[in-house]
Design a protein around this motif. Structure first.
Motif, short mmCIF file in Angstrom:
data_model
loop_
_atom_site.label_atom_id
_atom_site.label_comp_id
_atom_site.label_asym_id
_atom_site.label_seq_id
_atom_site.Cartn_x
_atom_site.Cartn_y
_atom_site.Cartn_z
N VAL A 1 39.75 63.29 46.38
CA VAL A 1 38.98 64.56 47.00
C VAL A 1 38.49 64.16 48.57
N ALA B 1 35.26 66.92 35.88
CA ALA B 1 35.21 67.84 37.07
C ALA B 1 33.68 67.78 37.54
N THR C 1 32.80 64.54 39.67
CA THR C 1 33.75 64.68 40.81
C THR C 1 32.91 65.59 41.67
N ALA C 2 32.79 66.68 41.36
CA ALA C 2 32.19 67.76 42.11
C ALA C 2 30.90 67.27 42.77
N ILE D 1 36.39 71.87 42.75
CA ILE D 1 36.92 71.06 41.61
C ILE D 1 37.11 72.00 40.42
#
Ligand code: F6P
Length: 325
Positions: free
Chosen positions: A153, A180, A183-184, A222
């Motif tokens: 990302v 998710a 990661t976000a 995401i």
């Protein structure tokens, strides 16, 4: 319990499975057991595809992704006949204790097997990138998968900012949004779509609009693979019509998240849990997963570990909203 302990990886592979194998094998040897590797998960058990493992068979693997024993999902083990053959293999090889490294499917299979063949002992290690097991704060492979996704990302953010685009990035997680969500937060994404919460496109449009007003050059959303929108490509189609200001691109990270060297966190987790798995087998434990909670290593019955997970952290969800201001 005989002096032989079998170990196998099952389900989707996860980074750190090799570190777990190494730990199981060396701890077993340390305690005077003979470790045996079973190839390709339950299929290898059914087919009698086993090999003795020495301390040097697991040399140089702590840093390697994948698994030297190979993994896989077995449809045959779902049948009574398959499980009968697996039991026959264990008898032939004089193995009465197993360490199963895998996720919910692996532990459901183990639990069923033990209800039919209670003279076998099985202890599980949580090996899945999804982090979706009850009874552990972390599964082996999750930290690596999140780090891979975050790095991807970061790269996408560069091109998104240069081109003034909105990227929807799909990460793994058919039933769980942990990858998710983490990661976000770690990549400063504007929004996250996960299976645990309803997908509200109106709310997403409001966030995008807010960013547009303050002249944000790019936006990242995401999307967990299992979100109700149906993944990043479908979500991008929905947004294209409703928010035409940004050029939109969708990227699916897919199995890239499962490859590569495990992080130090995953190697340490795998080493710790692998050793405890053998110690608990030695003490007579069975039908349970070894996990870590608040720094403590704990045992959770398979039936409970697979039933549910502890849910995504609402604070992290809130953070995505607040910090995307
Ligand atoms: O369970 C691990 C996982 O990587 C999930 O995140 C994903 O949905 C699934 O496996 C993919 O499975 P396969 O490797 O069979 O495509």
């Amino acid at each position: 319990m005989s002096r032989r302990i079998g170990v196998f990886c099952s389900g989707g592979d996860s980074p750190g499975m090799n570190a777990a194998l190494r730990s199981v094998v060396r701890t077993a040897l340390y305690l005077g057991y003979e470790p045996y590797g079973i190839y390709k998960g339950y299929d290898g058990l059914i087919d009698g595809h086993l090999t003795p493992l020495s301390a040097s068979s697991v040399s140089g693997i702590i840093q390697r992704g994948g698994t030297i024993l190979q993994a896989g999902r077995s449809s045959r083990f779902l049948t009574p006949e398959g499980r009968k053959q697996a039991y026959a293999t264990l008898q032939r090889w004089d193995i009465s204790a197993l360490v199963a490294i895998g996720g919910d499917g692996t532990f459901k299979g183990a639990h069923q097997f033990l209800s039919e063949y209670p003279d076998i002992q099985i202890v599980g290690l949580p090996g899945t990138i999804d982090n979706d097991l009850y009874g552990t704060d972390l599964t082996i492979g999750f930290d690596t998968a999140v780090n891979i996704a975050v790095e991807a990302v970061d790269r996408l953010r560069d091109t998104a900012a240069a081109m003034g685009r909105l990227f929807l990035v799909e990460v793994m997680g058919r039933d769980a949004g942990f990858i998710a969500l983490h990661t976000a937060v770690a990549s400063g994404a504007e929004a996250v779509l996960i299976p645990e919460t309803p997908t509200d496109f109106d709310a997403i449009i409001r966030v995008l609009e807010r960013g547009w007003q303050r002249q944000k050059t790019s936006s990242i959303i995401i999307v967990a693979e299992g979100d109700e929108a149906g993944g990043a490509i479908k979500a991008a189609e929905m947004l294209r019509d409703r928010f035409p200001r940004y050029e939109i691109r969708a990227v699916v990270l897919g199995h890239i998240q499962r490859g590569g060297a495990p992080t130090a966190t995953d190697r340490i987790l795998a080493s710790k849990l692998g050793a405890v798995a053998v110690e608990r087998l030695h003490e007579g434990a069975t039908d349970a997963m070894i996990g870590t909670q608040g720094g403590e290593v704990i045992l959770t019955p398979f039936a409970q570990a697979v039933k549910t997970h502890s849910g995504v952290n609402p604070l992290l969800l809130h953070l995505v909203e607040v910090l995307s201001l």
